[in-house]
Design a protein around this motif. Structure first.
Motif, PDB file in Angstrom:
ATOM      1  N   THR A 167      -0.562  -1.562 -42.768  1.00  0.00           N
ATOM      2  CA  THR A 167      -1.843  -1.048 -42.287  1.00  0.00           C
ATOM      3  C   THR A 167      -2.927  -1.231 -43.344  1.00  0.00           C
ATOM      4  O   THR A 167      -4.053  -1.616 -43.041  1.00  0.00           O
ATOM      5  N   THR A 182      -5.476  -1.566 -38.977  1.00  0.00           N
ATOM      6  CA  THR A 182      -4.811  -0.768 -37.946  1.00  0.00           C
ATOM      7  C   THR A 182      -4.417  -1.666 -36.777  1.00  0.00           C
ATOM      8  O   THR A 182      -5.224  -2.490 -36.341  1.00  0.00           O
ATOM      9  N   PRO A 183      -3.165  -1.546 -36.277  1.00  0.00           N
ATOM     10  CA  PRO A 183      -2.778  -2.374 -35.139  1.00  0.00           C
ATOM     11  C   PRO A 183      -3.597  -2.061 -33.911  1.00  0.00           C
ATOM     12  O   PRO A 183      -3.954  -0.925 -33.661  1.00  0.00           O
ATOM     13  N   THR A 184      -3.903  -3.096 -33.157  1.00  0.00           N
ATOM     14  CA  THR A 184      -4.646  -2.926 -31.895  1.00  0.00           C
ATOM     15  C   THR A 184      -3.885  -3.598 -30.789  1.00  0.00           C
ATOM     16  O   THR A 184      -3.012  -4.428 -31.025  1.00  0.00           O
ATOM     17  N   THR A 185      -4.230  -3.263 -29.538  1.00  0.00           N
ATOM     18  CA  THR A 185      -3.609  -3.921 -28.392  1.00  0.00           C
ATOM     19  C   THR A 185      -4.445  -5.125 -28.039  1.00  0.00           C
ATOM     20  O   THR A 185      -5.630  -5.017 -27.796  1.00  0.00           O
ATOM     21  N   ASP A 186      -3.796  -6.293 -28.037  1.00  0.00           N
ATOM     22  CA  ASP A 186      -4.495  -7.542 -27.744  1.00  0.00           C
ATOM     23  C   ASP A 186      -4.532  -7.743 -26.245  1.00  0.00           C
ATOM     24  O   ASP A 186      -3.493  -7.857 -25.611  1.00  0.00           O
ATOM     25  N   ARG A 202       2.415  -8.746 -38.838  1.00  0.00           N
ATOM     26  CA  ARG A 202       2.692  -7.380 -39.270  1.00  0.00           C
ATOM     27  C   ARG A 202       4.122  -6.987 -38.930  1.00  0.00           C
ATOM     28  O   ARG A 202       4.865  -6.480 -39.777  1.00  0.00           O
ATOM     29  N   GLU A 203       4.530  -7.238 -37.664  1.00  0.00           N
ATOM     30  CA  GLU A 203       5.870  -6.851 -37.223  1.00  0.00           C
ATOM     31  C   GLU A 203       6.954  -7.586 -38.007  1.00  0.00           C
ATOM     32  O   GLU A 203       7.972  -7.005 -38.377  1.00  0.00           O
ATOM     33  N   THR A 205      -5.846 -11.931 -32.980  1.00  0.00           N
ATOM     34  CA  THR A 205      -5.321 -10.567 -33.061  1.00  0.00           C
ATOM     35  C   THR A 205      -3.816 -10.561 -32.891  1.00  0.00           C
ATOM     36  O   THR A 205      -3.084  -9.882 -33.616  1.00  0.00           O
ATOM     37  N   LYS A 206      -3.325 -11.342 -31.918  1.00  0.00           N
ATOM     38  CA  LYS A 206      -1.892 -11.393 -31.659  1.00  0.00           C
ATOM     39  C   LYS A 206      -1.149 -11.952 -32.863  1.00  0.00           C
ATOM     40  O   LYS A 206      -0.087 -11.472 -33.236  1.00  0.00           O
ATOM     41  N   GLU A 210      -0.932  -9.251 -35.538  1.00  0.00           N
ATOM     42  CA  GLU A 210       0.007  -8.186 -35.174  1.00  0.00           C
ATOM     43  C   GLU A 210       1.450  -8.678 -35.233  1.00  0.00           C
ATOM     44  O   GLU A 210       2.348  -7.938 -35.653  1.00  0.00           O
ATOM     45  N   ASP A 211       1.694  -9.925 -34.827  1.00  0.00           N
ATOM     46  CA  ASP A 211       3.045 -10.466 -34.927  1.00  0.00           C
ATOM     47  C   ASP A 211       3.460 -10.609 -36.392  1.00  0.00           C
ATOM     48  O   ASP A 211       4.609 -10.340 -36.752  1.00  0.00           O
TER      49      ASP A 211
END
Length: 198
Positions: free
Chosen positions: A187, A192-196, A172-173, A165-166, A169-170
């Motif tokens: 997205t 959809t971004p989530t909190t890891d 994506r950024e 997940t991290k 998300e990284d």
């Protein structure tokens, strides 16, 4: 979360390697998941000063050295370039109070935004600290000019776990920051971004 300047993170996902040097990168608090292994000794014995107890034993020293390694007890690798050891506090035994501000922590690599000294954790030839792996040793030397009776320091460990997940998300950024994708496109493609959770 701690914010540390100039942390370089290598992100590996799919067959693509992306190197990203961020400033003030948020690090996860890994304390309790990546644990310090601490051994102690005196840096300069009685020559550097110390208080003699009635039986001739030193009860306090002017210089104390700790050798610290960290063990990754998570099931994920931790990105080696993100991993730091923070000296959170040093307690005086007699009054049970934090006296870190009265001591000199030698050889630290920097300070957190809260003014606490930190050391980069060496992982040898590996780019990550593997699951259940142990880091290379770090020498933490404390100068104790007032000859206070000290308990061993309390250490915090911060870094970034290389979870799937991290990594997504990284990625994506990075893609958004470099203008390759808009937030809406990211997205649509990556979800959809989530909190890891660490």
């Amino acid at each position: 979360m701690r914010r540390i300047g100039l942390i370089c993170v290598s992100l590996w996902i799919l067959p693509i390697s992306i190197a990203w040097c961020g400033t003030d990168k948020d690090l996860q608090d890994l304390s309790g998941q990546v644990v310090p292994l601490v051994s102690s000794g005196q840096a300069n014995s009685f020559v550097a000063g110390g208080e003699l107890f009635s039986k001739g034993n030193l009860t306090s020293l002017s210089d104390i050295q700790y050798t610290v390694q960290v063990k990754n007890q998570t099931g994920d690798p931790v990105i080696g370039s993100s991993l730091i050891l923070v000296v959170e506090q040093v307690m005086e035994i007699a009054k049970t109070r934090d006296v870190a501000d009265r001591l000199e922590i030698l050889g630290a690599d920097g300070q957190t935004d809260q003014g606490k000294p930190f050391y980069y954790v060496p992982t040898g030839t590996s780019k990550d600290l593997a699951p259940y792996g142990v880091s290379e040793p770090i020498q933490v030397q404390i100068r104790n000019p007032d000859l206070l009776r000290l308990a061993p320091p309390t250490f915090g460990i911060f870094g970034i776990r290389r979870t799937e997940t991290k990594r997504v998300e990284d990625l994506r950024e990075v893609l958004i920051q470099k203008g390759i994708l808009s937030p809406d496109e990211a997205t649509e493609i990556l979800g959809t971004p989530t909190t890891d959770s660490p």
